[in-house]
Design a protein around this motif. Structure first.
Motif, PDB file in Angstrom:
ATOM      1  N   THR A  67       0.859  -1.186   0.000  1.00 26.33           N
ATOM      2  CA  THR A  67       0.000   0.000   0.000  1.00 26.33           C
ATOM      3  C   THR A  67       0.891   1.230   0.000  1.00 26.33           C
ATOM      4  OG1 THR A  67      -1.633  -1.177   1.353  1.00 26.33           O
ATOM      5  CG2 THR A  67      -1.886   1.217   1.153  1.00 26.33           C
ATOM      6  N   THR A  68       0.761   2.074  -1.010  1.00 25.98           N
ATOM      7  CA  THR A  68       1.567   3.288  -1.109  1.00 25.98           C
ATOM      8  C   THR A  68       0.766   4.482  -0.609  1.00 25.98           C
ATOM      9  OG1 THR A  68       2.695   2.390  -3.053  1.00 25.98           O
ATOM     10  CG2 THR A  68       2.924   4.752  -2.641  1.00 25.98           C
ATOM     11  N   THR A  69       1.392   5.293   0.244  1.00 27.23           N
ATOM     12  CA  THR A  69       0.721   6.463   0.811  1.00 27.23           C
ATOM     13  C   THR A  69       1.550   7.714   0.562  1.00 27.23           C
ATOM     14  OG1 THR A  69      -0.301   5.143   2.557  1.00 27.23           O
ATOM     15  CG2 THR A  69      -0.198   7.517   2.913  1.00 27.23           C
ATOM     16  N   ALA A  70       0.934   8.723  -0.024  1.00 30.56           N
ATOM     17  CA  ALA A  70       1.562  10.029  -0.210  1.00 30.56           C
ATOM     18  C   ALA A  70       0.936  10.991   0.799  1.00 30.56           C
ATOM     19  CB  ALA A  70       1.361  10.535  -1.637  1.00 30.56           C
ATOM     20  N   LEU A  71       1.725  11.439   1.765  1.00 30.01           N
ATOM     21  CA  LEU A  71       1.182  12.252   2.850  1.00 30.01           C
ATOM     22  C   LEU A  71       0.826  13.664   2.405  1.00 30.01           C
ATOM     23  CD1 LEU A  71       3.479  11.092   5.766  1.00 30.01           C
ATOM     24  CD2 LEU A  71       1.050  10.617   5.457  1.00 30.01           C
ATOM     25  N   ASP A  72       1.296  14.060   1.229  1.00 28.65           N
ATOM     26  CA  ASP A  72       0.956  15.390   0.744  1.00 28.65           C
ATOM     27  C   ASP A  72      -0.369  15.406  -0.007  1.00 28.65           C
ATOM     28  OD1 ASP A  72       3.393  16.790   1.609  1.00 28.65           O
ATOM     29  OD2 ASP A  72       4.365  15.401   0.240  1.00 28.65           O
ATOM     30  N   LEU A  73      -1.026  14.235  -0.106  1.00 39.69           N
ATOM     31  CA  LEU A  73      -2.362  14.189  -0.681  1.00 39.69           C
ATOM     32  C   LEU A  73      -3.379  14.582   0.389  1.00 39.69           C
ATOM     33  CD1 LEU A  73      -2.162  10.873  -2.739  1.00 39.69           C
ATOM     34  CD2 LEU A  73      -1.915  13.223  -3.566  1.00 39.69           C
ATOM     35  N   SER A  74      -4.641  14.524   0.064  1.00 40.24           N
ATOM     36  CA  SER A  74      -5.686  14.925   0.998  1.00 40.24           C
ATOM     37  C   SER A  74      -5.817  13.948   2.159  1.00 40.24           C
ATOM     38  CB  SER A  74      -7.028  15.011   0.262  1.00 40.24           C
ATOM     39  OG  SER A  74      -7.438  13.715  -0.147  1.00 40.24           O
ATOM     40  N   LYS A  75      -6.419  14.427   3.238  1.00 45.71           N
ATOM     41  CA  LYS A  75      -6.679  13.566   4.385  1.00 45.71           C
ATOM     42  C   LYS A  75      -7.564  12.406   3.987  1.00 45.71           C
ATOM     43  CE  LYS A  75      -9.955  14.352   7.346  1.00 45.71           C
ATOM     44  NZ  LYS A  75     -10.828  14.922   8.386  1.00 45.71           N
ATOM     45  N   GLU A  76      -8.520  12.658   3.097  1.00 45.50           N
ATOM     46  CA  GLU A  76      -9.453  11.612   2.676  1.00 45.50           C
ATOM     47  C   GLU A  76      -8.712  10.482   1.949  1.00 45.50           C
ATOM     48  OE1 GLU A  76      -9.895  14.825   2.227  1.00 45.50           O
ATOM     49  OE2 GLU A  76     -11.642  15.248   3.509  1.00 45.50           O
ATOM     50  N   ALA A  77      -7.791  10.857   1.057  1.00 40.07           N
ATOM     51  CA  ALA A  77      -7.029   9.835   0.322  1.00 40.07           C
ATOM     52  C   ALA A  77      -6.164   9.032   1.276  1.00 40.07           C
ATOM     53  CB  ALA A  77      -6.166  10.497  -0.749  1.00 40.07           C
ATOM     54  N   TYR A  78      -5.582   9.704   2.260  1.00 41.05           N
ATOM     55  CA  TYR A  78      -4.767   9.015   3.255  1.00 41.05           C
ATOM     56  C   TYR A  78      -5.601   8.006   4.037  1.00 41.05           C
ATOM     57  CZ  TYR A  78      -2.319   8.165   7.634  1.00 41.05           C
ATOM     58  OH  TYR A  78      -1.756   7.554   8.724  1.00 41.05           O
ATOM     59  N   LEU A  79      -6.791   8.406   4.471  1.00 42.69           N
ATOM     60  CA  LEU A  79      -7.636   7.509   5.255  1.00 42.69           C
ATOM     61  C   LEU A  79      -8.090   6.300   4.444  1.00 42.69           C
ATOM     62  CD1 LEU A  79      -9.821  10.047   7.281  1.00 42.69           C
ATOM     63  CD2 LEU A  79      -8.096   8.473   8.179  1.00 42.69           C
ATOM     64  N   VAL A  80      -8.381   6.503   3.172  1.00 43.63           N
ATOM     65  CA  VAL A  80      -8.764   5.374   2.327  1.00 43.63           C
ATOM     66  C   VAL A  80      -7.603   4.387   2.228  1.00 43.63           C
ATOM     67  CG1 VAL A  80      -9.301   4.672  -0.042  1.00 43.63           C
ATOM     68  CG2 VAL A  80     -10.521   6.587   0.997  1.00 43.63           C
ATOM     69  N   ASN A  81      -6.384   4.898   2.071  1.00 40.30           N
ATOM     70  CA  ASN A  81      -5.214   4.019   2.039  1.00 40.30           C
ATOM     71  C   ASN A  81      -5.081   3.219   3.325  1.00 40.30           C
ATOM     72  OD1 ASN A  81      -4.423   4.674  -0.508  1.00 40.30           O
ATOM     73  ND2 ASN A  81      -2.632   5.855   0.063  1.00 40.30           N
ATOM     74  N   ARG A  82      -5.356   3.873   4.464  1.00 38.41           N
ATOM     75  CA  ARG A  82      -5.246   3.181   5.748  1.00 38.41           C
ATOM     76  C   ARG A  82      -6.309   2.081   5.867  1.00 38.41           C
ATOM     77  NH1 ARG A  82      -1.456   2.315   7.115  1.00 38.41           N
ATOM     78  NH2 ARG A  82      -2.053   1.843   9.267  1.00 38.41           N
TER      79      ARG A  82
ATOM     80  N   ASN B  80     -14.992   7.746  12.663  1.00 40.75           N
ATOM     81  CA  ASN B  80     -16.289   7.098  12.606  1.00 40.75           C
ATOM     82  C   ASN B  80     -16.361   6.119  11.429  1.00 40.75           C
ATOM     83  OD1 ASN B  80     -19.253   7.303  11.298  1.00 40.75           O
ATOM     84  ND2 ASN B  80     -19.400   7.344  13.535  1.00 40.75           N
ATOM     85  N   ALA B  81     -16.864   4.918  11.701  1.00 35.13           N
ATOM     86  CA  ALA B  81     -16.905   3.880  10.677  1.00 35.13           C
ATOM     87  C   ALA B  81     -17.762   4.281   9.484  1.00 35.13           C
ATOM     88  CB  ALA B  81     -17.430   2.576  11.282  1.00 35.13           C
ATOM     89  N   GLU B  82     -18.858   4.976   9.725  1.00 31.13           N
ATOM     90  CA  GLU B  82     -19.730   5.393   8.627  1.00 31.13           C
ATOM     91  C   GLU B  82     -19.021   6.377   7.709  1.00 31.13           C
ATOM     92  OE1 GLU B  82     -22.544   4.769   6.237  1.00 31.13           O
ATOM     93  OE2 GLU B  82     -22.594   3.774   8.199  1.00 31.13           O
ATOM     94  N   TYR B  83     -18.226   7.272   8.314  1.00 32.11           N
ATOM     95  CA  TYR B  83     -17.449   8.241   7.547  1.00 32.11           C
ATOM     96  C   TYR B  83     -16.403   7.520   6.694  1.00 32.11           C
ATOM     97  CZ  TYR B  83     -13.942  11.909   6.700  1.00 32.11           C
ATOM     98  OH  TYR B  83     -13.046  12.771   6.125  1.00 32.11           O
ATOM     99  N   LEU B  84     -15.689   6.563   7.281  1.00 32.32           N
ATOM    100  CA  LEU B  84     -14.685   5.803   6.552  1.00 32.32           C
ATOM    101  C   LEU B  84     -15.329   4.969   5.453  1.00 32.32           C
ATOM    102  CD1 LEU B  84     -12.541   4.579   9.585  1.00 32.32           C
ATOM    103  CD2 LEU B  84     -11.945   6.383   7.962  1.00 32.32           C
ATOM    104  N   ASN B  85     -16.496   4.428   5.744  1.00 27.10           N
ATOM    105  CA  ASN B  85     -17.226   3.627   4.759  1.00 27.10           C
ATOM    106  C   ASN B  85     -17.585   4.476   3.545  1.00 27.10           C
ATOM    107  OD1 ASN B  85     -18.533   0.942   4.328  1.00 27.10           O
ATOM    108  ND2 ASN B  85     -20.373   2.212   4.170  1.00 27.10           N
ATOM    109  N   ARG B  86     -18.012   5.695   3.797  1.00 24.56           N
ATOM    110  CA  ARG B  86     -18.397   6.605   2.715  1.00 24.56           C
ATOM    111  C   ARG B  86     -17.181   6.980   1.855  1.00 24.56           C
ATOM    112  NH1 ARG B  86     -20.801   9.862   5.641  1.00 24.56           N
ATOM    113  NH2 ARG B  86     -19.311  11.568   5.854  1.00 24.56           N
ATOM    114  N   LEU B  87     -16.032   7.234   2.514  1.00 25.52           N
ATOM    115  CA  LEU B  87     -14.821   7.587   1.771  1.00 25.52           C
ATOM    116  C   LEU B  87     -14.371   6.432   0.881  1.00 25.52           C
ATOM    117  CD1 LEU B  87     -12.592   9.426   4.420  1.00 25.52           C
ATOM    118  CD2 LEU B  87     -13.995  10.444   2.625  1.00 25.52           C
TER     119      LEU B  87
END
Length: 329
Positions: A208-223, A247-254
């Motif tokens: 799994t590759t993570t770029a920390l300079d991307l958005s918080k949302e993209a980071y959370l999806v990677n996690r 919140n799980a619902e928030y992560l689910n939506r992302l």
């Protein structure tokens, strides 16, 4: 005392953290915790040095790319203020911009391989791979991208120890770095390429590759993706919520927005994929595969698998011949 104290440099004025250089194209470091102390071993330029000291936990950066592999036990790692846990067979690959530190649990043994940008610039053209490891390195070694903060995590692809050849390559690399014999450098270069190729093998590792300079949302999806893959699809929304503190619902939506799948659907697809890999690439019994993937019974696994693939596990195994009967590089 630092495990890299032999080559530590003062930090530049633009960063408050120590910046560490190995002053060698290729270096290997080992850390092993025994009680209150840590045994440090450094191998580079044909030399091996060992000493015992306190566990070095200061946040720092490296001038080199650093590949960390947990050989035994578990460690906690802080990457850019994010906390991670790695266990046996897992690790990460950091670009030089990542601030990090690690803490070893008792009995833990970790291997670090430092690859200089100069070495990688020389080696990478020898591979035409477009996989995650080589793509990560080729992107990050370019001067135009050396401000970006990114890292790659890898976990075992299957709940099954099929990485014997990977460890053989590691052992061979250690021996070649520790020698000054004629031709050692050429062997080292070949072994580094084999090691990186092994990490790209989807039957051995999931990356799994993570770029920390991307958005918080993209980071959370990677996690979220990393957690699901690391648990072979056997993980609940509640567990993911507890791990990431969102919140799980928030992560689910992302996740749904970026992949088209909910957490439950994504986990189910990963679990089926792992089952297919185990059926095709191992001789494990159906009951053992069910156990390794967290199914409560062989019967439940049978119905679960058949519903998704329209084939019973044994039928699936017979239909698809074993793809890789032997390991080689």
């Amino acid at each position: 005392m630092s495990d890299k104290q032999f080559t530590r440099l003062d930090s530049p004025s633009k960063t408050p953290y120590p910046k560490i250089a190995t002053k060698a194209p290729l270096s290997l470091f080992y850390k092993r915790r025994t009680g209150d102390k840590v045994l440090y071993t450094m191998i580079q330029n044909g030399q091996l040095k060992t000493f015992e000291a306190e566990d070095y936990r200061q946040l720092h950066q490296d001038y080199d790319f650093e590949l960390m592999i947990v050989l035994k036990g578990q460690l906690s790692c802080e990457l850019e203020s994010h906390d991670f846990r790695f266990k046996t067979g897992e690790g990460c690959l950091l670009n030089p911009q990542i601030t990090h530190t690690e803490a070893l649990a008792d009995g833990c043994m970790v291997m670090f391989i430092n690859l200089s940008p100069t070495l990688l610039t020389e080696l990478l053209p020898a591979s035409d791979s477009t996989g995650p490891i080589f793509s990560f390195l080729k992107h990050n070694v370019q001067l135009a991208n050396n401000w970006q903060r990114s890292y790659l995590e890898f976990t075992k692809s299957l709940p099954y120890d099929n990485n014997q050849m990977f460890h053989i390559v590691l052992d061979a690399l250690q021996q070649e770095v520790a020698t000054q014999k004629v031709g050692a450098v050429y062997f080292q270069h070949g072994l580094v390429l084999r090691l990186l190729t092994a990490l790209e093998d989807a039957n051995r590792f999931t990356t799994t590759t993570t770029a920390l300079d991307l958005s918080k949302e993209a980071y959370l999806v990677n996690r979220v993706v990393h957690l699901i893959e690391g648990h072979f699809g056997d993980i609940s929304r509640k567990t993911i919520e507890a791990e990431l503190h969102y919140n799980a619902e928030y992560l689910n939506r992302l996740l749904k927005q970026q992949t088209g799948k909910t957490i439950t659907a994504y986990a189910k697809s990963v679990r089926i994929k792992k089952a297919e890999q185990l059926l095709i690439n191992t001789d494990l019994k159906i009951q053992e595969i069910a156990d390794r993937l967290g199914f409560s019974s062989e019967t439940y696994f049978y119905h679960y698998f058949k519903k998704q693939t329209q084939l019973a596990p044994n039928q699936y195994r017979l239909k698809f011949e074993r793809l890789n009967p032997t390991e080689s590089y």
